[in-house]
Scaffold this active site. Structure first.
Site, PDB file in Angstrom:
ATOM      1  N   GLY A  89       0.738  -1.340  -0.108  1.00 47.49           N
ATOM      2  CA  GLY A  89       0.135   0.043  -0.016  1.00 47.49           C
ATOM      3  C   GLY A  89       0.820   1.434   0.250  1.00 47.49           C
ATOM      4  O   GLY A  89       2.070   1.268  -0.275  1.00 47.49           O
ATOM      5  N   ASP A 210      -6.587   8.629  -3.871  1.00 44.74           N
ATOM      6  CA  ASP A 210      -5.759   7.509  -4.502  1.00 44.74           C
ATOM      7  C   ASP A 210      -6.135   6.700  -5.172  1.00 44.74           C
ATOM      8  O   ASP A 210      -5.847   5.324  -4.798  1.00 44.74           O
ATOM      9  CB  ASP A 210      -4.830   7.182  -3.206  1.00 44.74           C
ATOM     10  CG  ASP A 210      -3.352   6.715  -3.712  1.00 44.74           C
ATOM     11  OD1 ASP A 210      -2.892   7.060  -4.967  1.00 44.74           O
ATOM     12  OD2 ASP A 210      -2.509   5.862  -2.945  1.00 44.74           O
TER      13      ASP A 210
END
Length: 362
Positions: A89, A210
């Site tokens: 991530g 994002d």
């Protein structure tokens, strides 16, 4: 003045001088006292983000899942072994783990960047934002564990992994079938539904900031789940934007964010449009595309030019088999991607409008 009186005065002066001298030395040489440490409260949010908490803290959001300790998470991930890594991530690796209860989970262990103010904000955002959200197209967070400077987030495990792997992992591309056009359309519609929920149905609304292929996870039926809410921000009712520095991933980032302007839901719309082009073409948005003249342009600029020219098949992954009966679907798909990647945020549709367009065209 007689001698005894002079002697007494001299003694008093000497005593005062020596006392002041020792007092000064004691003040200079005194060791600094450690600052008191305050224990974090047992409330969910403050206990999760206390940077110097001297005890281990964990909690779960799923009533079927017991609290899990750091030692149990380490054992479940083979001490966070590289062979257990299934993704990464914004701030750390994601590990596959079978918890003591038998539940299969994905554990995100935050990297050292998580100890910066931005990283701590990410940990807080993941817990406070995703922990309370429920939607078929959002990855579900099961719980968290915070011990000293270690912070872990526990997600549901999704069998098919990330969309990024299916599009760009060479080993997977060699061993697995290419994603068919109907599957790609299904993924796009799932991501659109998840974003519509965040923008229009959450109170207050949530801007993800994002959206990219590595943050889209796939379940066993290739249903898309939006994950990694580390950069997400809630927008209160008095505003339509969040005041922030540039956030996101190059290639997906909206022009207004690159220019340092306010983040709005339209920034997510732009990233979604880029993702649509990536899904259709299997080209990475962060990699330039070489034009016939030899010069390089961004994926968005390259694809928008092809759409304007009507050369849609040049954009599509050549490995996909798309029959003549799907031409209308491809045209509708590209039309939506074109609208979403407009340079001006005002010209982009809302995610509510995007979902309606996709339902009508695909």
């Amino acid at each position: 003045m007689d001698a005894p009186l002079e002697a007494l005065i001299a003694a008093v002066v000497a005593f005062i001088f020596i006392s002041l001298l020792f007092g000064f030395l004691a003040l200079v040489c005194r060791k600094p006292q450690p600052k008191p440490q305050f224990l974090a409260s047992r409330s969910l949010h403050s206990s999760a983000v206390a940077a110097s908490a001297p005890f281990e803290e964990s909690d779960t959001f799923d009533p079927a899942l017991d609290r899990v300790s750091l030692a149990e998470l380490a054992a479940a991930t083979k001490n966070f072994s590289p062979e257990s890594i299934i993704g990464d991530g914004t701030f750390g690796f994601v590990y596959k783990a079978q918890l003591p209860s038998g539940v299969l989970a994905a554990v995100k262990k935050l990297s050292s960047d998580a100890f910066s103010p931005q990283g701590l904000r990410q940990f807080r955002a993941e817990i406070t934002t995703l922990g309370g959200l429920r939607h078929p197209n959002l990855a579900r967070i099961l719980g968290f564990c915070s011990s000293g400077r270690d912070r872990m987030l526990i997600y549901e495990y999704l069998e098919q992994g990330s969309l990024d792997s299916w599009l760009h992992d060479e080993e997977m591309n060699c061993s697995e079938p290419v994603l068919a056009w109907p599957v790609r359309v299904k993924i796009v519609k799932g991501v659109a539904a998840g974003l519509k929920f965040l923008h229009d149905e959450c109170q207050p609304p949530v801007i993800h900031r994002d959206i990219k292929a590595s943050n889209i996870l796939l379940d066993g039926g290739f249903q898309a789940r939006i994950a990694d809410f580390g950069l997400a921000r809630q927008v209160d009712g008095s505003r339509s934007h969040v005041s922030t520095q540039a956030a996101g991933t190059m290639g997906y980032m909206a022009p207004e964010l690159r220019d340092g302007l306010m983040a709005t839901a339209k920034a997510d719309v732009y990233s979604f449009g880029v993702l649509m082009l990536e899904i259709a073409s299997t080209r990475r948005p962060s990699w330039p595309v070489r034009e016939d003249g030899g010069y390089e342009v961004s994926l968005v600029k390259w694809a928008r030019k092809r759409i304007e020219e009507g050369s849609l098949r040049e954009i599509l992954d050549h490995r996909m088999e798309i029959g003549e009966g799907k031409v209308g679907e491809v045209e509708g798909f590209m039309a939506v991607a074109y609208k979403c990647t407009e340079e001006s945020a005002k010209k982009r549709p809302s995610m509510r409008e995007v979902v309606l367009l996709l339902d009508q065209l695909l």
